[in-house]
Design a protein around this motif. Structure first.
Motif, short mmCIF file in Angstrom:
data_model
loop_
_atom_site.label_atom_id
_atom_site.label_comp_id
_atom_site.label_asym_id
_atom_site.label_seq_id
_atom_site.Cartn_x
_atom_site.Cartn_y
_atom_site.Cartn_z
N SER A 89 43.06 50.10 40.94
CA SER A 89 42.06 49.64 39.99
C SER A 89 42.77 48.90 38.86
O SER A 89 43.77 49.40 38.32
N GLY A 90 42.31 47.70 38.54
CA GLY A 90 42.94 46.92 37.48
C GLY A 90 43.99 45.94 38.00
O GLY A 90 44.57 45.19 37.23
N ALA A 91 44.22 45.94 39.30
CA ALA A 91 45.22 45.03 39.86
C ALA A 91 44.71 43.60 39.95
O ALA A 91 45.48 42.68 40.20
N GLY A 92 43.41 43.41 39.76
CA GLY A 92 42.86 42.04 39.76
C GLY A 92 42.13 41.68 41.04
O GLY A 92 41.89 40.50 41.30
N LYS A 93 41.74 42.66 41.84
CA LYS A 93 41.08 42.37 43.12
C LYS A 93 39.73 41.69 42.89
O LYS A 93 39.45 40.65 43.47
N SER A 94 38.90 42.28 42.05
CA SER A 94 37.59 41.67 41.78
C SER A 94 37.75 40.34 41.05
O SER A 94 36.99 39.40 41.30
N THR A 95 38.74 40.28 40.17
CA THR A 95 39.00 39.01 39.46
C THR A 95 39.34 37.92 40.47
O THR A 95 38.87 36.78 40.34
#
Lengths: 250, 270
Positions: free
Chosen positions: A57-63
């Motif tokens: 979570s926070g690695a930028g997948k959704s981004t």
């Protein structure tokens, strides 16, 4: 098959090619803090293949998915997609070109439905097909089929989804996402918090899309879903460089 | 049946713009008015203009719609006949004809856009009469048809607009504009003075009409939720300048300019 021909055919079937993609957020209201979320992202996805984004979570997948969709503005690099038989660069593309790509080529399914007041469930699902010029009757029969498969009770079809449960809204959104055939699909946790039978339906829909030649890029936290559709993984664990830049920006 | 074949046949990309705006400028004072505005608008495209009061949105709309001559810059319009018209070198009569036929203007206050002293049916028929249609039955049936299209009971055709609620007046104003099959419609805060429940109905109606009639729209609004629902792309204005342009959802979800970020983050989420 000769080597040259093999290389050619693999290039031919790529539907998206991403090179050196970066995304930063500059928070002007918070002392101009700069967040480097994506840095040097490279990958391509072929027809009939599913690439799963991997990372905490926070690695930028959704981004990354939102940047590919044009919802977030890329900071640099290249996103090329096969659109209407030709390669089109999305970084720096005009809004109306991106809208054309979204209408014909690039689908996006998240777990959240954006509810529009007064618009009935069936109309929400039919919209992508009507935008492509389908007749109302044709769109309606396809929408009804999908809503049945996703176990949305018929008595809800004429109601606006504003009052539906979270799970029902999610399934309406999935029906909308699979309403038309997209050569390229972005999937942000479509199976999250679904019960087993509905998750199974969504997995079937994804595998049907793959079988018909679509390229899928998805985020799936649920392992069973991942194993059912994934062909390759993209590791998105933040690099040391990115963390350093983040620390510097603060 | 081959769906992709059907789609290909129906897919028509309009390659030529409808409106070409270059360096449009009218300043009342330092950073009052608008300056240096350039853009192209294509058939079927909805452009939203957002920004706070006094940013120049309404001045820009007046310039675009031919109501106010600019100090500098040009507006080209490609008419139904395919010919380009330079709006401010055209004659006053040509501009007026355009505004009554191929263009529409929906005022924020329906009282400014309607004739309050004549019936709903006469309001709808006016543009048709200006185009030379004198047949009573034809005018009457257009009136009845458009009343039902904007969800007003056709039995109200002979009533005066002042007996209508605010939401009905606004829908009547829209019918009055759309009856002549315009290709380009300007809207100034069309949902501004309405209750929230009435707003939702009007927005829903506008969304449907824009798609069915393939209308190009320039809409000024300070309501970002309205902009998200209706506009394909946005221009953010501040102190007479356009500070950012782009795809509507990109501007609202990932604004780049400090002012756009302030504007988006200042909205209360219900």
């Amino acid at each position: 098959m000769s080597l040259v021909r093999e290389v050619e055919s693999s290039v031919m079937t790529n539907l998206i090619e991403v090179r050196g993609l970066s995304k930063t957020f500059t928070l002007h209201q918070q002392n101009g803090v700069v967040l480097n979320v994506l840095h040097g992202v490279d990958f391509s996805v072929r027809a009939g293949e599913c690439l799963v984004l991997h990372g905490q979570s926070g690695a930028g997948k959704s981004t990354l998915l939102r940047t590919l969709y044009g919802n977030y503005l890329p900071a640099g690099g290249s996103i090329r997609v096969r659109h209407a038989g030709e390669w089109l660069e999305l970084v720096g593309a005009a809004p109306r070109d991106i809208l054309q790509v979204r209408q014909q080529t690039l689908g996006y399914v998240s777990q959240f439905l954006r509810v529009i007041p007064r618009v009935a469930c069936l109309d929400v699902v039919m919209e992508p097909a009507l935008a492509r010029g389908w007749s109302k009757a044709l769109a309606r029969s396809r929408a009804e089929l999908l809503l049945s498969r996703l176990n949305i009770p018929e008595r809800l079809w004429q109601l606006a989804p504003g009052t539906f449960s979270g799970g029902e809204q999610q399934r309406v959104n999935i029906a909308r996402g699979f309403m038309v055939a997209w050569p390229l699909m972005l999937l942000d946790e479509p199976t999250a918090s679904l019960d087993d039978s509905n998750r199974q339906v969504v997995l079937e829909l994804m595998n049907e899309a793959k079988a018909s030649g679509a390229a899928l890029i998805g985020i799936f936290h649920d392992r069973a879903a991942r194993e059912a559709v994934a062909d390759r993984h993209l590791d998105m664990t933040p690099t040391a460089v990115a963390e350093e830049e983040y620390a510097h920006a603060r | 049946m081959n769906l992709s074949l059907i789609e290909e046949q129906l897919l028509s990309v309009s390659a030529e713009p409808l409106l070409q705006v270059r360096d449009l400028t009218l300043l009342y004072g330092l950073e009052k008015g608008c300056q240096g505005v350039s853009f192209d608008l294509y058939p079927g495209e909805v452009l939203g203009i957002v920004g706070e009061s006094g940013s120049g949105k309404s001045t820009l709309l007046s310039l675009l719609s031919g109501r106010l001559p600019p100090q500098r810059g040009s507006i080209g319009y490609r008419g139904k006949d395919g010919e380009w018209l330079d709006l401010y070198s055209a004659s006053e009569a040509e501009r007026r004809t355009l505004l009554r036929t191929e263009w529409g203007f929906v005022e924020q206050n329906p009282r400014d856009g309607l004739r309050m002293g004549v019936s709903a049916g006469a309001n709808i028929g006016e543009r048709l009469m200006a185009q030379g249609i004198r047949n009573y039955q034809q005018l009457r049936s257009a009136g009845l048809d458009w009343l039902s299209q904007v969800e007003i009971d056709p039995l109200r055709i002979d009533d005066l607009p002042r007996t209508f609620s605010g939401g009905m007046q606004q829908r009547l104003q829209i019918a009055r504009n759309l009856v002549s099959s315009p290709r380009l419609v300007f809207m100034d805060e069309p949902t501004g003075g309405l209750d929230v429940s009435v707003q939702a109905r009007l927005l829903d109606l506008l969304r449907g009409l824009v798609r069915e009639l393939d209308l190009a729209v320039v809409i000024v609004t300070h309501d970002l939720a309205v902009a998200r629902l209706l506009a394909d792309r946005l221009m953010v204005m501040r102190r007479s300048h356009v500070v950012e342009t782009g795809l509507t959802d990109q501007i609202l979800d990932d604004p780049q300019h400090p002012y756009s970020q302030l504007l988006v983050s200042s909205v209360l989420q219900p």
